[in-house]
Enzyme design. Structure first.
Site, PDB file in Angstrom:
ATOM      1  N   GLY A   1     -10.634  -5.952   7.134  1.00 61.18           N
ATOM      2  CA  GLY A   1     -10.809  -4.509   6.924  1.00 61.18           C
ATOM      3  C   GLY A   1     -10.107  -4.041   5.653  1.00 61.18           C
ATOM      4  O   GLY A   1      -9.500  -4.838   4.936  1.00 61.18           O
TER       5      GLY A   1
ATOM      6  N   HIS B   1       0.848  -1.202   0.000  1.00 58.98           N
ATOM      7  CA  HIS B   1       0.000   0.000   0.000  1.00 58.98           C
ATOM      8  C   HIS B   1       0.887   1.257   0.000  1.00 58.98           C
ATOM      9  O   HIS B   1       1.829   1.349   0.793  1.00 58.98           O
ATOM     10  CB  HIS B   1      -0.898  -0.021   1.253  1.00 58.98           C
ATOM     11  CG  HIS B   1      -1.829   1.137   1.297  1.00 58.98           C
ATOM     12  ND1 HIS B   1      -2.995   1.181   0.561  1.00 58.98           N
ATOM     13  CD2 HIS B   1      -1.757   2.320   1.962  1.00 58.98           C
ATOM     14  CE1 HIS B   1      -3.600   2.336   0.783  1.00 58.98           C
ATOM     15  NE2 HIS B   1      -2.866   3.040   1.628  1.00 58.98           N
TER      16      HIS B   1
HETATM   17  C1  GRF Z   1       1.162   0.423  -6.095  1.00 58.08           C
HETATM   18  O1  GRF Z   1       1.619   1.670  -5.622  1.00 58.08           O
HETATM   19  C2  GRF Z   1       0.265  -0.256  -5.088  1.00 58.08           C
HETATM   20  O2  GRF Z   1       0.652  -0.065  -3.779  1.00 58.08           O
HETATM   21  C3  GRF Z   1      -1.019   0.474  -5.358  1.00 58.08           C
HETATM   22  O3  GRF Z   1      -1.090   0.510  -6.771  1.00 58.08           O
HETATM   23  C4  GRF Z   1       0.241   0.575  -7.287  1.00 58.08           C
HETATM   24  C5  GRF Z   1       0.398  -0.537  -8.269  1.00 58.08           C
HETATM   25  O4  GRF Z   1       1.478  -0.311  -9.123  1.00 58.08           O
HETATM   26  N1  GRF Z   1      -2.150  -0.131  -4.700  1.00 58.08           N
HETATM   27  P1  GRF Z   1       1.938  -1.383 -10.199  1.00 58.08           P
HETATM   28  O5  GRF Z   1       0.696  -1.877 -10.919  1.00 58.08           O
HETATM   29  O6  GRF Z   1       2.655  -2.489  -9.475  1.00 58.08           O
HETATM   30  O7  GRF Z   1       2.854  -0.643 -11.134  1.00 58.08           O
END
Ligand code: GRF
Length: 194
Positions: A142, A108
């Site tokens: 969650g 995240h």
């Molecule tokens: C990442 O920053 C992830 O944490 C977020 O979406 C982005 C995905 O990037 N939820 P990618 O598809 O791996 O380039």
């Protein structure tokens, strides 16, 4: 060797980092399949690395529950030791999470518990935060609330755009994810020995 299924929804740059890392025979994890909720551009990385892919689109199911059951069946088919949500932009129902408890992790782009949800980078900028980062955590029922495994912090630059900041976050995220999965694999191996 730790078998890993990765779920994505987007460009899959985190997935690509994992695929590259696992090319090294000393890396203790192998990506056995990549799944998505749509025809995501990142699936091409899996195809280039000859890794199985599957797409389970929610629109094709009468309920979220039915969709998640099919997604879980696809994941379980590959008997993974670990399932990684790497930019998978759907909330998974409790049954899915329970079936994979302890082996489902998410990456995240914020320092949780700050800025949960799908717009973490935008929300950090809107709140006037001066630092943000990456969190890798176990998934619970969650949204972005599960036990934190590791975090890495970065300073937000003055006037930085959402895109530029997210790109800098993703640079950190990719190496942190590769390292975290390596450590998870080593721990699992030690546990198996004990
Ligand atoms: C990442 O920053 C992830 O944490 C977020 O979406 C982005 C995905 O990037 N939820 P990618 O598809 O791996 O380039």
């Amino acid at each position: 060797m730790l078998s890993v299924v990765v779920l994505i929804s987007g460009s899959g740059s985190n997935l690509l980092a994992l695929l590259k890392a696992s090319e090294n025979p000393l890396y203790p994890a192998k990506i056995v399949a990549v799944g998505s909720d749509k025809d995501a551009p990142g699936l091409e990385h899996a195809e280039l690395y000859d890794v199985d892919t599957f797409i389970v689109e929610p629109e094709r199911f009468s309920s979220k529950q039915a969709w998640a059951e099919k997604l879980l069946a696809n994941v379980q088919h590959h008997q993974p030791d670990l399932v990684v949500l790497a930019g998978f932009m759907r909330i998974l129902p409790a049954d899915f999470v329970a079936a994979l408890r302890g082996k489902l992790i998410n990456t995240h782009p914020s320092l949780l518990p700050d800025f949960k949800g799908a717009h973490a980078v935008r929300d950090a900028l809107a709140a006037g935060a001066t630092t943000t980062g990456v969190t890798i955590h176990f998934v619970d029922e969650g949204v972005d609330t599960g036990e934190i495994i590791v975090q890495s912090k970065l300073d937000i630059l003055p006037q930085e755009s959402e895109h530029a900041l997210h790109e800098r976050i993703k640079e950190i995220e990719r190496s942190l994810l590769v390292r975290t999965i390596e450590e998870f694999a080593i721990k699992q191996k030690d546990l198996a020995k004990a």
